[in-house]
Write an enzyme that holds these catalytic residues in place. Structure first.
Site, short mmCIF file in Angstrom:
data_model
loop_
_atom_site.label_atom_id
_atom_site.label_comp_id
_atom_site.label_asym_id
_atom_site.label_seq_id
_atom_site.Cartn_x
_atom_site.Cartn_y
_atom_site.Cartn_z
N HIS A 144 0.80 -1.23 0.00
CA HIS A 144 0.00 0.00 0.00
C HIS A 144 0.83 1.27 0.00
O HIS A 144 0.26 2.36 0.14
CB HIS A 144 -0.92 0.06 1.23
CG HIS A 144 -1.97 -0.99 1.27
ND1 HIS A 144 -3.22 -0.83 0.74
CD2 HIS A 144 -1.94 -2.25 1.77
CE1 HIS A 144 -3.93 -1.93 0.93
NE2 HIS A 144 -3.17 -2.81 1.56
N ARG A 186 -5.94 11.50 6.00
CA ARG A 186 -4.86 11.72 6.97
C ARG A 186 -4.05 12.95 6.57
O ARG A 186 -3.94 13.29 5.39
CB ARG A 186 -3.94 10.48 7.01
CG ARG A 186 -4.53 9.29 7.72
CD ARG A 186 -4.86 9.63 9.15
NE ARG A 186 -3.66 9.70 9.95
CZ ARG A 186 -3.34 8.85 10.93
NH1 ARG A 186 -4.17 7.88 11.27
NH2 ARG A 186 -2.24 8.97 11.60
N THR A 189 -8.94 6.04 -1.84
CA THR A 189 -10.27 5.47 -1.97
C THR A 189 -11.31 6.57 -1.72
O THR A 189 -12.40 6.52 -2.27
CB THR A 189 -10.49 4.32 -0.97
OG1 THR A 189 -9.98 4.73 0.31
CG2 THR A 189 -9.77 3.06 -1.40
C1 F58 Z 1 -3.18 3.74 2.14
N1 F58 Z 1 -2.20 3.42 3.11
C2 F58 Z 1 -2.60 4.51 0.96
N2 F58 Z 1 -1.51 3.18 5.28
O1 F58 Z 1 -1.94 5.67 1.42
C3 F58 Z 1 -3.74 4.88 0.03
O2 F58 Z 1 -3.23 5.51 -1.12
C4 F58 Z 1 -4.51 3.64 -0.37
O3 F58 Z 1 -5.66 3.99 -1.07
C5 F58 Z 1 -4.92 2.85 0.87
O4 F58 Z 1 -3.79 2.56 1.67
C6 F58 Z 1 -5.60 1.55 0.51
O5 F58 Z 1 -4.85 0.84 -0.41
C7 F58 Z 1 -2.51 3.46 4.41
O6 F58 Z 1 -3.64 3.73 4.79
C8 F58 Z 1 -1.59 3.26 6.61
O7 F58 Z 1 -2.58 3.62 7.21
C9 F58 Z 1 -0.37 2.88 7.36
C10 F58 Z 1 -0.65 1.75 8.29
C11 F58 Z 1 0.61 1.38 9.04
C12 F58 Z 1 1.17 2.55 9.78
C13 F58 Z 1 1.40 3.73 8.89
C14 F58 Z 1 0.13 4.08 8.11
#
Ligand code: F58
Length: 803
Positions: free
Chosen positions: A361, A541, A648
């Site tokens: 991701h 975020r 999303t």
């Molecule tokens: C998100 N990542 C991406 N990570 O930023 C976004 O572009 C994408 O649409 C989404 O995933 C789904 O694929 C994301 O949300 C986190 O929340 C991490 C989790 C672990 C700690 C740091 C933040």
């Protein structure tokens, strides 16, 4: 929420009276309350239990069918499930909303008020966790036998509030009341070890952990559309093996007596403890192993109950790793098969790889998980040995390989996940290509079939049907109800968009949503907004790459321009921000503070406020998103190209008829392709141009010199115009944007600024705008998570629908 009165799941039809009786019965016998003294909470609980009863039938039927058919099961392992409220979802999917409304009305209660009484289950940070929740709903809607596995955090994501414009975090207590959707499973418990040492006897490895905790399961059924299928979300809670030390208690050590329980429970206490300290890092790795190992044991137990040949494992079990957080599944599965069940090592690796697949991701280097070898080996000594062997075997097979799992004293979880998975996927077309070119270029060269793309999607049940009643009703009236299950049917709207009639109704639905949202802003925050102004939303975020600071600098520039010419023909706009910053992310918190400070000055400015208002809504969560999205006209998707893996929120907003202003990043690229370039406001550099731009010496300074509006906006911030009494408050932000500017705010500003002027001009032709918005809705069907899950099923999991 608008649902025709019908109960779908093939059982006895239920009307308001029958549902009302079931609610009464739960009020009396489950909650022990007399209606005369029942609170809103009591009624919500009683209604939830009555609805849960209806889900349970479908749930059992689905489980029985899965066993009867010996079907392959999908296991979705995720550290996060941002599910939000469940009552409304269940009512909508079961077609019980109208019956519930009538049943509550008979008691003098309003359904929406009762629904809103439910706390959000915020067991996730953002997109990754919300995606997992949409996927669960789609898996059930599609009738795919599946189970989500995660952690039952006692405290989900923190509550955000503002004090003098600064973010303040408080713990969140979603479990302080009873959670009516879950079933505790005291019989489903596993013991898990940490630390200790490994003994090698006659070629066999025996791990002697130093510490053991128990994982106990809590199950929540997740019902699909029309109640035809329900899967399980199984969350693990950590318990002590010996919860209470009576000896210590009897010696007067009352604290110490409860210590084992407190220590064990720490593991499932909070979502993402601060991992800047060594203790924090250890706890996080413990959490990851804890839920992954418990899930694998549960999966093998279920497999054993149906099959007796481990060679069948890849045919019967598909395990999806949601990012690298459950990456320890690879070595743990090998350990269970090899050490505990005697499968030959390479065969164990082959079987494990046949089950596992991994979703990436992010490409942000700081977000790629890597553990110090010391810490890792201390906590998981046997896994360290297994990882070393996997790494060495692979290196021996491909001697020209550069990247390794074990690298400069760290264990790299991305490499581990890649090597232990039969497929690795990105979450948008662009992201997947960049993955091949950057983080996994070396491994991609050696295994060119492994990486595939699966563009994200969102569930239309929650993100259109239930959050946007006005538009849903119009869609159903125009093209029937089929779109809820088959979102691509929205394309049937297209022929009507050009003609008369439909577009007025479409615009009226948006206007209604904006009025509702405006009234809510007024009630909750004492804010007066004009529903005819453009509602411009950036909700996600807070992160430098998402560039909320680009948006606020542009807002300042607009404000200055209006001041220069207060009698100009300005398009009124309300700039809506919402989102949380990680507690330790200082720069992101400064951006929040700046936006709040700017809002205070602009909203008090009698000259400009008729045209420009700014609002930062606190405590962004799923429920707040459900309010903002249907009411938005403009969707801000302005990340530095190459940095947003997919997004999303961009899909939800487009589906609900907001036009996007965005860069060619993540799924924006595909959204633009689907809705049409003429219905999308594109600006900024491409991912390749971003890389080239960074090479230019003094790129930020040059951009500022070439764009007076930016220079002036930055000067206002620098001079303390928004931080009276503390002119230096935003020195860090200004110096960053004018200096290193890694995320190229300055370099993309002029393009963004010009595009925003186009947006304002376009909004003035309200008919043309409504048509563009309607094309966004009509052409967003592809972004349903049903499509995404269908593709995972056929291209990755080899799983079939049992409906
Ligand atoms: C998100 N990542 C991406 N990570 O930023 C976004 O572009 C994408 O649409 C989404 O995933 C789904 O694929 C994301 O949300 C986190 O929340 C991490 C989790 C672990 C700690 C740091 C933040």
């Amino acid at each position: 929420m608008t649902t025709e009165f019908r109960h779908f799941n093939g059982g006895e039809p239920i009307d308001a009276e029958a549902l009302g009786a079931a609610v009464q019965s739960h009020l009396t016998y489950t909650l022990g309350k007399d209606a005369a003294h029942a609170t809103r909470y009591d009624w919500r609980m009683a209604l939830s239990y009555a609805v849960r009863d209806r889900i349970t039938d479908a749930w059992f039927a689905a489980t029985r069918k899965t066993y009867a058919e010996g079907a392959k099961r999908v296991y979705y392992l995720s550290m996060e499930f941002l599910i939000g409220r469940l009552l409304e979802d269940a009512l909508v999917n079961l077609g019980l909303a109208d019956a519930a409304e009538a049943a509550l009305k008979a008691q003098g209660l309003n359904l929406m008020e009762v629904v809103c009484d439910e706390p959000d289950a915020a067991l996730g940070n953002g997109g990754l966790g919300r995606l997992a929740a949409c996927f669960l709903e789609s898996l059930s809607t599609l009738g795919c036998p599946a189970m989500g596995y995660g952690i039952r955090y006692e405290h989900g994501l923190f509550r955000q509030s503002f004090e003098d414009g600064r973010q303040v975090e408080r713990p969140e207590h979603w479990l302080s009341q009873q959670h009516p959707w879950e079933f505790e499973r005291p019989e489903a418990r596993f013991r898990l070890g940490f630390g200790g040492h490994v003994e090698h006897v006659d070629g066999r490895a025996i791990w002697h952990p130093a510490e053991v905790v128990e994982a106990e399961a809590y199950d929540t059924p997740i019902i699909g559309w029309e109640g035809k299928w329900a899967n399980t979300l199984r969350l693990w809670s950590a318990k002590a093996v010996h919860p209470f030390d009576l000896g210590r208690f009897n010696h007067g050590d009352f604290y110490g007596a409860a210590e084992p329980e407190a220590l064990a429970r720490t593991i499932s206490r909070v979502l993402y403890p601060d991992d800047t300290t060594d203790e924090g890092k250890t706890l996080r790795l413990k959490q990851e192993f804890f839920f992954t190992a418990a899930s694998l044991r549960d999966i093998l137990r279920r497999f054993d109950s149906e099959h007796d040949d481990l060679a069948l494992l890849p045919q019967k079990v598909a395990i999806q790793l949601n990012d690298t957080h459950p990456a320890i599944a690879g070595p743990e599965l090998v350990r269970l098969l090899h050490d505990e069940r005697g499968v030959e090592f390479h065969e164990a690796v082959r079987l494990a790889r046949g089950c596992l697949s991994y979703t990436n991701h992010t490409l942000l280097p700081e977000a790629l998980e890597a553990w110090g070898e010391g810490l890792f080996a201390h906590l998981l000594p046997r896994h360290m040995e297994i990882i070393r062997r996997i790494d060495e075997d692979h290196a021996a097979q491909y001697p020209d390989r550069a990247s390794r799992i074990l690298d400069h004293g760290t264990v790299r979880m991305g490499e581990l996940s890649f090597l232990m998975a039969h497929h690795v996927n990105g979450v948008s077309a662009l992201h997947t290509e960049l993955m091949k070119e950057t983080v996994f270029s070396d491994l991609h060269r050696l295994h060119p079939e492994r990486i595939i793309n699966q563009t994200n999607g969102v569930t239309p049940r929650r993100w259109l049907k239930s959050c946007n009643g006005a538009l849903s009703d119009l869609l159903t009236e125009t093209i029937g109800t089929g779109w809820v299950r088959d979102l691509e049917q929205l394309s049937r709207l297209e022929p009507m968009i050009g003609g008369a009639g439909f577009i007025e109704k479409y615009a009226a639905a948006k206007r209604e949503n904006k009025t509702v949202f405006g009234n809510w802003l007024n009630e909750e925050f004492n804010l007066n907004v004009d529903p005819d102004a453009m509602f411009d939303a950036q909700i996600k975020r807070i992160h430098e790459y998402k560039r909320q600071h680009l948006a606020i600098l542009q807002t300042i520039a607009d404000w200055q321009a209006i001041h220069d010419n207060p009698n100009g023909d300005w398009t009124p706009r309300v700039r809506i921000f919402a989102g949380k910053a990680a507690p330790g992310y200082v720069f992101a918190k400064e951006i929040i503070h700046l936006i709040n400070d700017v809002a205070a000055v602009l909203n008090a400015d009698k000259v400009t406020r008729e045209y420009l208002q700014v609002v930062f809504l606190p405590n962004y969560n799923v429920s707040l998103a459900e309010r903002i999205i249907p009411a938005s006209d403009l969707s801000e998707q302005i990340s530095t190209a190459g940095k947003e893996a997919s997004g999303t929120g961009n899909m939800k907003l487009a589906l609900n008829g907001a036009l996007t202003i965005g860069t060619l990043d993540g799924a924006n690229v595909e959204i633009r392709e689907h809705v049409g370039a003429e219905n999308f406001f594109l600006f900024g550099m491409t991912a390749q141009e971003v890389v080239a731009r960074r090479e230019i010496d003094g790129h930020a300074g040059r951009a500022i010199a070439e764009c007076p509006a930016l220079g002036r906006a930055l000067e206002a911030v620098r001079s303390g115009r928004f931080s009276a009494g503390e002119p230096d408050r935003y020195r860090g932000v200004v110096e960053n944007v004018s200096g290193p500017d890694y995320f190229l705010v300055a370099s993309d500003f002029a393009s963004y600024h010009a595009k925003q002027a186009e947006v304002s001009a376009a909004y003035r032709d309200r008919d043309a705008w409504a048509r563009m918005a309607a094309y966004n809705t009509a052409r967003s069907g592809w972004f349903s998570s049903d499509r995404t899950i269908g593709d995972y099923m056929s291209q990755i999991w080899g799983a079939k629908s049992l409906l």
